[in-house]
Design a protein around this motif. Structure first.
Motif, PDB file in Angstrom:
ATOM      1  N   LEU A 164       0.863  -1.263  -0.087  1.00  0.00           N
ATOM      2  CA  LEU A 164      -0.088   0.104   0.094  1.00  0.00           C
ATOM      3  C   LEU A 164       1.102   1.071  -0.232  1.00  0.00           C
ATOM      4  O   LEU A 164       2.298   1.124  -0.143  1.00  0.00           O
ATOM      5  N   ASP A 165      -0.120   2.252  -0.422  1.00  0.00           N
ATOM      6  CA  ASP A 165       0.664   3.589   0.093  1.00  0.00           C
ATOM      7  C   ASP A 165       0.585   3.893   0.986  1.00  0.00           C
ATOM      8  O   ASP A 165      -0.427   4.091   2.055  1.00  0.00           O
ATOM      9  N   GLU A 166       1.537   5.103   1.600  1.00  0.00           N
ATOM     10  CA  GLU A 166       1.207   5.313   3.525  1.00  0.00           C
ATOM     11  C   GLU A 166      -0.065   5.730   3.271  1.00  0.00           C
ATOM     12  O   GLU A 166      -0.705   5.678   4.206  1.00  0.00           O
ATOM     13  N   ALA A 167      -0.635   6.516   2.255  1.00  0.00           N
ATOM     14  CA  ALA A 167      -2.367   6.793   2.945  1.00  0.00           C
ATOM     15  C   ALA A 167      -3.335   6.124   3.118  1.00  0.00           C
ATOM     16  O   ALA A 167      -3.966   6.034   3.656  1.00  0.00           O
ATOM     17  N   THR A 168      -2.973   5.459   2.447  1.00  0.00           N
ATOM     18  CA  THR A 168      -3.836   3.676   2.303  1.00  0.00           C
ATOM     19  C   THR A 168      -3.711   3.278   3.481  1.00  0.00           C
ATOM     20  O   THR A 168      -4.560   3.112   4.295  1.00  0.00           O
ATOM     21  N   ALA A 169      -3.068   2.930   4.069  1.00  0.00           N
ATOM     22  CA  ALA A 169      -2.669   2.467   4.971  1.00  0.00           C
ATOM     23  C   ALA A 169      -3.120   2.606   6.504  1.00  0.00           C
ATOM     24  O   ALA A 169      -3.331   2.662   6.842  1.00  0.00           O
ATOM     25  N   HIS A 170      -3.048   4.400   6.262  1.00  0.00           N
ATOM     26  CA  HIS A 170      -3.064   4.592   7.699  1.00  0.00           C
ATOM     27  C   HIS A 170      -4.927   4.947   7.542  1.00  0.00           C
ATOM     28  O   HIS A 170      -5.469   5.040   8.434  1.00  0.00           O
ATOM     29  N   ARG A 171      -5.608   5.356   6.519  1.00  0.00           N
ATOM     30  CA  ARG A 171      -6.863   4.894   6.215  1.00  0.00           C
ATOM     31  C   ARG A 171      -7.351   3.732   6.413  1.00  0.00           C
ATOM     32  O   ARG A 171      -8.368   3.647   7.686  1.00  0.00           O
ATOM     33  N   VAL A 172      -6.531   2.836   6.174  1.00  0.00           N
ATOM     34  CA  VAL A 172      -6.591   1.443   6.856  1.00  0.00           C
ATOM     35  C   VAL A 172      -6.536   1.845   8.249  1.00  0.00           C
ATOM     36  O   VAL A 172      -7.882   0.527   9.114  1.00  0.00           O
ATOM     37  N   ASN A 173      -6.286   2.224   8.976  1.00  0.00           N
ATOM     38  CA  ASN A 173      -5.614   1.855  10.277  1.00  0.00           C
ATOM     39  C   ASN A 173      -6.799   2.233  11.204  1.00  0.00           C
ATOM     40  O   ASN A 173      -6.912   2.219  12.206  1.00  0.00           O
ATOM     41  N   GLY A 174      -7.632   3.536  10.106  1.00  0.00           N
ATOM     42  CA  GLY A 174      -8.263   4.164  10.679  1.00  0.00           C
ATOM     43  C   GLY A 174      -9.914   3.332  11.162  1.00  0.00           C
ATOM     44  O   GLY A 174     -10.899   3.650  11.795  1.00  0.00           O
ATOM     45  N   LEU A 175      -9.729   2.050  10.325  1.00  0.00           N
ATOM     46  CA  LEU A 175     -11.110   1.120  10.743  1.00  0.00           C
ATOM     47  C   LEU A 175     -10.955   0.530  11.208  1.00  0.00           C
ATOM     48  O   LEU A 175     -12.213  -0.187  12.411  1.00  0.00           O
ATOM     49  N   PHE A 176      -9.450   0.170  12.425  1.00  0.00           N
ATOM     50  CA  PHE A 176     -10.095  -0.016  13.967  1.00  0.00           C
ATOM     51  C   PHE A 176      -9.633   0.666  15.144  1.00  0.00           C
ATOM     52  O   PHE A 176      -9.091   1.896  14.468  1.00  0.00           O
ATOM     53  N   THR A 177      -9.721  -0.216  16.007  1.00  0.00           N
ATOM     54  CA  THR A 177     -10.302   0.681  17.410  1.00  0.00           C
ATOM     55  C   THR A 177      -8.837   0.786  18.433  1.00  0.00           C
ATOM     56  O   THR A 177      -8.684   0.606  19.175  1.00  0.00           O
ATOM     57  N   ASP A 178      -9.073  -1.202  17.943  1.00  0.00           N
ATOM     58  CA  ASP A 178      -8.022  -2.398  19.259  1.00  0.00           C
ATOM     59  C   ASP A 178      -7.552  -3.042  18.744  1.00  0.00           C
ATOM     60  O   ASP A 178      -6.954  -4.447  18.943  1.00  0.00           O
ATOM     61  N   ARG A 179      -7.507  -2.850  17.463  1.00  0.00           N
ATOM     62  CA  ARG A 179      -6.347  -3.930  16.891  1.00  0.00           C
ATOM     63  C   ARG A 179      -4.685  -3.324  16.722  1.00  0.00           C
ATOM     64  O   ARG A 179      -4.867  -1.777  16.012  1.00  0.00           O
TER      65      ARG A 179
END
Length: 190
Positions: A164-179
């Motif tokens: 992934l690119d960095e922006a996408t990785a950060h958006r994917v991370n935004g889907l999780f709160t406890d992972r």
């Protein structure tokens, strides 16, 4: 959260199911309630796996791979790792003249290939059937470019990798709160 909603959202973020893969393929592996009780977490972990029914050799996502690091059983192991990394990097032909040697008995292993006109040869340390992660990092480094890199949120024997690119990785991370968040495999920004 409904499985189809999770699939749609991850596709929007750059982690779509590969062409021809279906919800039924996912449900052949795990029950729907498991995906829906743990939104995104279970789906993300399965994206890098092979579909568990015929026809064999199909991956759920072209940008993910569940890398079992205890996979070096003999000749072809490092070439196989290299081909998978090329696949998820979207550059299946990036490494040409690809060959390797693995002799667990003598403790000798290496991989050789050409990338971007440069011939590479890396010696690998032999630790039973565990991959030499330094050699794997060299392979990754030769594939990362234009802001696209390998990311993971896991450690241990099976490492879930995403390209992934960095922006996408950060958006994917935004889907999780406890992972645990996705981080670049080779360090740097994250």
């Amino acid at each position: 959260m409904e499985l189809e909603t999770q699939i749609s959202r991850l596709a929007e973020l750059g982690l779509p199911l590969a062409a021809g893969r279906t919800v039924d393929d996912l449900l052949h592996s795990l029950p729907r309630d498991l995906f829906e009780r743990r939104p995104y977490e279970v789906l993300m972990s399965l994206l890098g796996a092979e579909v568990e029914r015929e026809p064999w050799g199909r991956w759920f996502c072209d940008r993910a791979w569940n890398f079992d690091t205890e996979c070096v059983h003999g000749p072809g192991a490092y070439a196989g790792i290299a081909r998978q990394l090329c696949r998820i990097a979207g550059r299946p032909d990036a490494f040409t003249d690809l060959r390797d040697h693995v002799d667990l008995g003598s403790g000798e292993a290496w991989i050789e290939y050409t990338v971007d006109g440069r011939t590479r040869r890396w010696s690998a340390e032999v630790h039973d059937d565990w991959a030499d992660m330094l050699v794997v990092a060299y392979l990754m480094e030769d594939l990362e470019r234009d802001g696209w890199r390998f990311w993971t949120g896991d450690g241990g024997q099976v490492v879930n990798l995403y390209f992934l690119d960095e922006a996408t990785a950060h958006r994917v991370n935004g889907l999780f709160t406890d992972r645990r968040p996705l981080v670049p495999v080779l360090g740097g920004a994250g």
